[in-house]
Enzyme design. Structure first.
Site: not given
Length: 298
Positions: A148, A172, A243, A246, A269, A278
């Site tokens: 990211r 994250k 992004h 990404r 994730h 995706y």
């Protein structure tokens, strides 16, 4: 901001370890919600709101022209907030249990096709100086690892393991993950670090990997400008952002047969559901190939 909001925000900051960006968004949502309750219902304590008052706020957001995705994000903020109040026994029942998210049409992730990416990284000429190497490294890292924007900006030189050919990414919720890098990316990092030392010398930040022309830690707008500048050369996509690269990383891996769980781990994730979007791009690609090639497709 009132005390219940403050205590909640401290909770998600220190216990949930959410990003500063998320924390700011939650705070803004709750302030907006609180102001609405006070103006329309004379309710000072947002924690005492019922499901009808919450629905009234949602209706007001929709009528103001806010898109459904943004409204749903605000609903998610309220779910987290009232869930927190319920667990702390501040309220007896969670009013958001009677609230449903708005139905939205699923948007497929925007990505760059393989050929334009090959052209960009293999044929486009970058300036043969520090800035040129930096710009190419930014593009190679985003496309080659799927990290990211915030992860790239926060990437430290010590996070690069040139012996193992990996980078350690702080994602994250302060979760670390290890992502492999290619031999070409390995060489590019070495050349970049040498140019960084030679051209910028002691004025360059030696903690963070990516720095500005002045040697300071890179900032998001700089990265966004670099990506937009070079994607403009090879694609007519309306959206050109970090992004998008990404999404491109994940889509190209999936199209070439990579395991979905492996892509999930590479992207950082927390659940497979976030990665499964995706697969829709791959299905659309299969449909297109079928329509073009099968005799009975027309």
């Amino acid at each position: 901001m009132d005390t219940p909001f403050q205590s909640f925000l401290e909770h998600i900051r220190y216990e949930k370890r959410l990003s500063h960006h998320t924390l700011t968004a939650y705070g803004a949502d709750l302030e907006q919600f609180g102001a609405f309750l006070q103006k329309d219902f004379g309710l000072e304590n947002a924690g005492a709101a019922n499901h009808l008052q919450i629905r009234a706020w949602i209706v007001s957001l929709v009528e103001s022209g806010l898109d459904k995705t943004s409204v749903n994000r605000k609903i998610a903020t309220l779910r987290t907030y009232f869930g927190y109040l319920t667990r702390r026994k501040v309220i007896e029942a969670d009013p958001t249990l009677k609230i449903q998210a708005l139905k939205t049409s699923k948007k497929l992730p925007v990505y760059v096709e393989e050929k334009p990416m090959e052209t960009l990284l293999d044929e486009v000429e970058f300036p043969e100086d520090f800035a040129g190497l930096r710009d190419k490294l930014v593009l190679e890292l985003l496309y080659g690892t799927g990290i990211r924007l915030a992860e790239l900006v926060g990437l430290q030189t010590s996070d690069v393991n040139l012996y193992e050919r990996t980078i350690t990414v702080l994602g994250k919720r302060n979760k670390h993950r290890i992502v492999p890098i290619t031999a070409s990316l390995f060489s590019l990092i070495q050349n970049y670090l040498q140019a960084k030392q030679t051209e910028l010398g002691p004025k360059a930040d030696d903690i963070y990997l990516i720095v500005s022309d002045q040697g300071n830690k890179a900032y998001p707008v700089l990265i966004q400008r670099i990506v937009k500048k070079y994607l403009n050369v090879v694609t007519t996509l309306e959206k050109k952002s970090p992004h998008v690269l990404r999404h491109t990383f994940a889509t190209h891996l999936l199209n070439r047969g990579a395991d979905l769980n492996a892509i999930k781990d590479l992207l950082g994730h927390s659940s497979l559901a976030a990665t499964q979007i995706y697969t829709h791009n791959s299905i659309e690609k299969l449909k297109k190939a079928y329509d073009q090639a099968h005799p009975k497709a027309k």
